[in-house]
Design a protein around this motif. Sequence first.
Motif, mmCIF file in Angstrom:
data_model
loop_
_atom_site.group_PDB
_atom_site.id
_atom_site.type_symbol
_atom_site.label_atom_id
_atom_site.label_comp_id
_atom_site.label_asym_id
_atom_site.label_seq_id
_atom_site.Cartn_x
_atom_site.Cartn_y
_atom_site.Cartn_z
ATOM 1 N N PHE A 7 36.149 41.993 52.472
ATOM 2 C CA PHE A 7 37.325 41.375 51.866
ATOM 3 C C PHE A 7 36.838 40.309 50.902
ATOM 4 O O PHE A 7 35.634 40.014 50.854
ATOM 5 C CB PHE A 7 38.355 40.867 52.882
ATOM 6 N N ALA A 8 37.765 39.761 50.124
ATOM 7 C CA ALA A 8 37.372 38.890 49.016
ATOM 8 C C ALA A 8 36.542 37.701 49.483
ATOM 9 O O ALA A 8 35.632 37.249 48.773
ATOM 10 C CB ALA A 8 38.624 38.418 48.281
ATOM 11 N N GLU A 59 32.530 42.763 41.233
ATOM 12 C CA GLU A 59 32.295 43.449 39.962
ATOM 13 C C GLU A 59 31.604 44.795 40.202
ATOM 14 O O GLU A 59 31.988 45.821 39.647
ATOM 15 C CB GLU A 59 31.404 42.543 39.097
ATOM 16 N N LEU A 60 30.585 44.779 41.066
ATOM 17 C CA LEU A 60 29.829 46.008 41.325
ATOM 18 C C LEU A 60 30.625 46.989 42.188
ATOM 19 O O LEU A 60 30.461 48.208 42.060
ATOM 20 C CB LEU A 60 28.477 45.677 41.956
ATOM 21 N N LEU A 84 43.597 42.760 53.013
ATOM 22 C CA LEU A 84 44.437 41.996 52.092
ATOM 23 C C LEU A 84 45.547 41.290 52.855
ATOM 24 O O LEU A 84 46.284 41.928 53.600
ATOM 25 C CB LEU A 84 45.038 42.957 51.041
ATOM 26 N N SER A 85 45.639 39.975 52.652
ATOM 27 C CA SER A 85 46.809 39.213 53.095
ATOM 28 C C SER A 85 47.146 39.428 54.569
ATOM 29 O O SER A 85 48.231 39.846 54.931
ATOM 30 C CB SER A 85 48.011 39.603 52.217
ATOM 31 N N GLU A 86 46.158 39.074 55.407
ATOM 32 C CA GLU A 86 46.340 39.243 56.851
ATOM 33 C C GLU A 86 46.852 37.946 57.472
ATOM 34 O O GLU A 86 47.668 37.967 58.390
ATOM 35 C CB GLU A 86 44.991 39.663 57.460
ATOM 36 N N TYR A 105 41.705 41.666 43.737
ATOM 37 C CA TYR A 105 41.249 43.062 43.750
ATOM 38 C C TYR A 105 41.611 43.779 42.450
ATOM 39 O O TYR A 105 40.832 44.578 41.931
ATOM 40 C CB TYR A 105 41.835 43.796 44.952
ATOM 41 N N ALA A 106 42.803 43.467 41.923
ATOM 42 C CA ALA A 106 43.248 44.134 40.687
ATOM 43 C C ALA A 106 42.281 43.836 39.543
ATOM 44 O O ALA A 106 41.926 44.715 38.764
ATOM 45 C CB ALA A 106 44.656 43.681 40.334
#
Length: 436
Positions: free
Chosen positions: A203-204, A213-214, A231-233, A255-256
């Motif tokens: 996750f981020a 990026e990769l 996402l958004s847990e 993520y977008a």
Amino acid sequence: MTERLLRGRTLSFRSRPETVDDRASYVYEEDGGILVCGGKIAAVGPYALVAEKAGEVPVEDHRPHLILPGFIDAHVHVPQMQVIASYGAELLDWLNTYTFPEETKFIDAQHGRRIARLFCDEIIRNGTTTVAAYCSVHRQSVDAFFAEALSRDMLVIAGKVMMDRNAPDGLRDTAQSGYDDTKALIAEWHGKGRLHYAVTPRFAITSTPEQMELAGALMREHPDLHMQTHLSENKAEIAFTQELYPASTDYTDVYARYGLLGPKALFGHCIHLSDREADALSESGSVAVFCPTSNLFLGSGLFDWQGYSKRSKPVRIAAATDVGGGTSYSMLRTMDEAYKVVALQGEKMNPFAAFWQMTLGNAKALSLDERIGTLDVGTDADLVVLDATATPAMALRMETVKSLAEELFVLQTLGDDRPVRETYVAGRPLKRELTA
Ligand SMILES: [Zn+2]
């Protein structure tokens, strides 16, 4: 080619059942037959017709039990078998206290092989034939899991988690090694047997912008692959993510920006999304994965199963156990908790919709409905046989049941691995081969 003819009450779905009376959404045969040949469904329909077509083929008579497509679990962590049932923490603490120390053990390939074997045993015991799985950061954990799934001819999606920050020593890759290892694993495993690789930034929070990026580059280079992440847990997770990625509009936008949204992108949890974020998932065809036992166990929040599908820009939805944050390997237990999460929001999930979700619904969410999640001719013979009288309490309750909808609800509410009489993977009955 091995052939067998299964007899029982067959049930499969055509579309998401909107009510218990939505008869057009499913196909049910009181005395049904499924002819299995070479791992695929060769014929299906009323038993008498299928038997006539089949000729001299050994029959496995499962009457009076139900035969459905095998269950699909759209989000689960293989290295967390010894994390499940760990007490007293919310997401970020739970990761640091229990999960990360456990996952460091997967540097040991032998440990990875043992857990992979026990994991596949456990999902088969519970009637699950396909999972979208996270392995650990270590390449060998993916080798172990794919080798085990391949040996049983299972259709699985899996990937090495990419994580290069905010994790302990022994559990971080680098942006470059995460990319290189992923490339090597795709080359080694993707498309072998029934295996699918998923690019898996954890996750981020645990990936630097360079690694994100990769991950995006991997998806551009392999656009047919799945991508899975979280996402958004949890509120603290969202706040920390926004600190780490201050230029992003919100968590989904992180993520977008790296090109990670799309029809094969699976986002675990999606509990606290804004309307803008839900729109972004909808517009990109991304999938929000509902993990009810995990969300309740970690106190993360209530997933809006009904709202996401009813909004003007609907979000595609899958359902999953999320073991080890989740508390059961069983998709029946999972949908029981899903029902309660939906009920807490003033709605009801009808039992046909629950069974649709864990079969065809999840197959569609994984873009695999051409292969699994149905009983259609030509698809893979991944099947589960269910006995709604498997325990004394279920048998007693079944005395008063008068409809298929009620029977499904008993299975979902009281069931676990015990009602699973058999699990067929590519036409082979694997549950009977498990040692207890
Ligand atoms: Zn997870």
